[in-house]
Design an enzyme around this catalytic site. Structure first.
Site, mmCIF file in Angstrom:
data_model
loop_
_atom_site.group_PDB
_atom_site.id
_atom_site.type_symbol
_atom_site.label_atom_id
_atom_site.label_comp_id
_atom_site.label_asym_id
_atom_site.label_seq_id
_atom_site.Cartn_x
_atom_site.Cartn_y
_atom_site.Cartn_z
ATOM 1 C CB SER A 42 2.537 -1.593 -5.962
ATOM 2 O OG SER A 42 1.004 -1.807 -5.100
ATOM 3 C CG LEU B 189 -1.866 -1.297 1.034
ATOM 4 C CD1 LEU B 189 -2.461 -1.255 2.798
ATOM 5 C CD2 LEU B 189 -2.436 -1.200 0.183
ATOM 6 C CG HIS C 78 -3.706 1.395 -1.987
ATOM 7 N ND1 HIS C 78 -1.366 1.258 -2.082
ATOM 8 C CD2 HIS C 78 -3.892 0.434 -3.422
ATOM 9 C CE1 HIS C 78 -1.681 0.404 -3.692
ATOM 10 N NE2 HIS C 78 -3.001 -0.203 -3.745
ATOM 11 C CG ASP D 280 -5.060 0.336 -11.980
ATOM 12 O OD1 ASP D 280 -4.790 0.459 -12.794
ATOM 13 O OD2 ASP D 280 -5.243 0.853 -10.771
#
Length: 283
Positions: free
Chosen positions: A188, A33, A37, A152
């Site tokens: 990430s 994270l 996040h 995303d």
């Protein structure tokens, strides 16, 4: 913060919350994270009485030769960060818990149309894996709200479409992309990059902004803008996977009649695949 690994325990706590009349928000993650996040968790806390964060590296959404085995796993640090945000539950199931009969025997969810092309074209089966695990998490948690990052963007639209088509009673919340000071979208996979590579990677966001400037200046030769954008990326040391201008809700190719657009991009920097996007309203 409760740390739960078993479905039975998760459902028991969700049932107790429901009996108390409390609302629930879900933040699905694969761990490792970062502030992006945590911004989803903060949004979820603003939306609902209770927040569940799942951490599960989903093997179904990884293709052959992708980085499943090497995907960064930082569970101790993840839990510490979530506890500092007063998260109510962190759900960390095993692969056997989610897929007890193995991947080959697992029923799956396919979302036609909007999952094709872009990341769906470059990563066959990826969105089948995403849609399947998110559907399972929706069934387990039965949230009122679910928060996903706009970085995303195709994934967000796939999940919105899936929830609508399957009549899943959850409100999908898109949360703005969190960025480094340089403009690089937090991810990430940024951990795979050296400091020099991170500077090169910022060209992806700069090129998205350049493309948006072209649109806002009145250009409508979408194909030519995208071609020039790919050349900019190549000159900076990035290899474009795709760079496209699309209608925002359907992700179909933009036409001269569209005003709500999204510029979608993915590029490789060495073995690392970066994605980003920028939404544009034109008149």
């Amino acid at each position: 913060m409760q740390s739960i690994t078993e479905i039975k325990s998760l459902r028991s706590q969700i049932k107790a919350w429901r009996q108390a009349g409390l609302s629930v928000a879900l933040v699905p993650t694969m761990g490792n994270l970062h502030q992006g996040h945590f911004s989803l968790v903060e949004k979820a806390k603003n939306m609902a009485d209770k927040v569940v964060v799942s951490i599960f590296v989903n093997p179904m959404q990884f293709g052959v030769n992708e980085d499943l085995d090497n995907y960064p796993r930082t569970l101790v640090a993840d839990k510490q960060g979530l506890a500092e945000l007063d998260t109510d539950i962190v759900f960390t199931p095993t692969t056997e818990t989610i897929y007890p009969n193995g991947l080959d025997a697992q029923s799956f969810v396919d979302v036609p149309g909007i999952s094709m092309g872009y990341c769906g074209g470059s990563r066959p089966g990826h969105f089948r894996g995403v849609a399947t695990v998110v559907t399972k998490l929706f069934n387990l948690v039965q949230p009122d709200y679910a928060c996903f990052g706009e970085k995303d963007f195709q994934q967000l639209q796939v999940i919105k479409t899936m929830a609508h088509d399957l009549s899943i009673p959850v409100e999908i919340i898109g949360v703005a992309t969190s960025r480094e000071v340089s403009g690089l979208a937090m991810s990430s996979r940024n951990g795979y990059l050296s400091e020099i590579q991170k500077e090169t990677a910022t060209e992806l966001f700069r090129t998205l902004n350049w493309s948006a400037e072209q649109l806002n200046a009145g250009r409508r030769d979408f194909t030519e803008i995208c071609q020039q954008a790919k050349q900019r990326l190549q000159q900076a040391g990035l290899k474009a996977d795709y760079f496209e201008i699309a209608q925002r809700d359907t992700l179909k190719n933009a036409t001269l009649n569209d005003s709500q657009l999204v510029i979608l991009a993915a590029a490789f920097l060495g073995p690392v695949r970066l994605i980003d996007n920028l939404q544009v309203n034109i008149t």
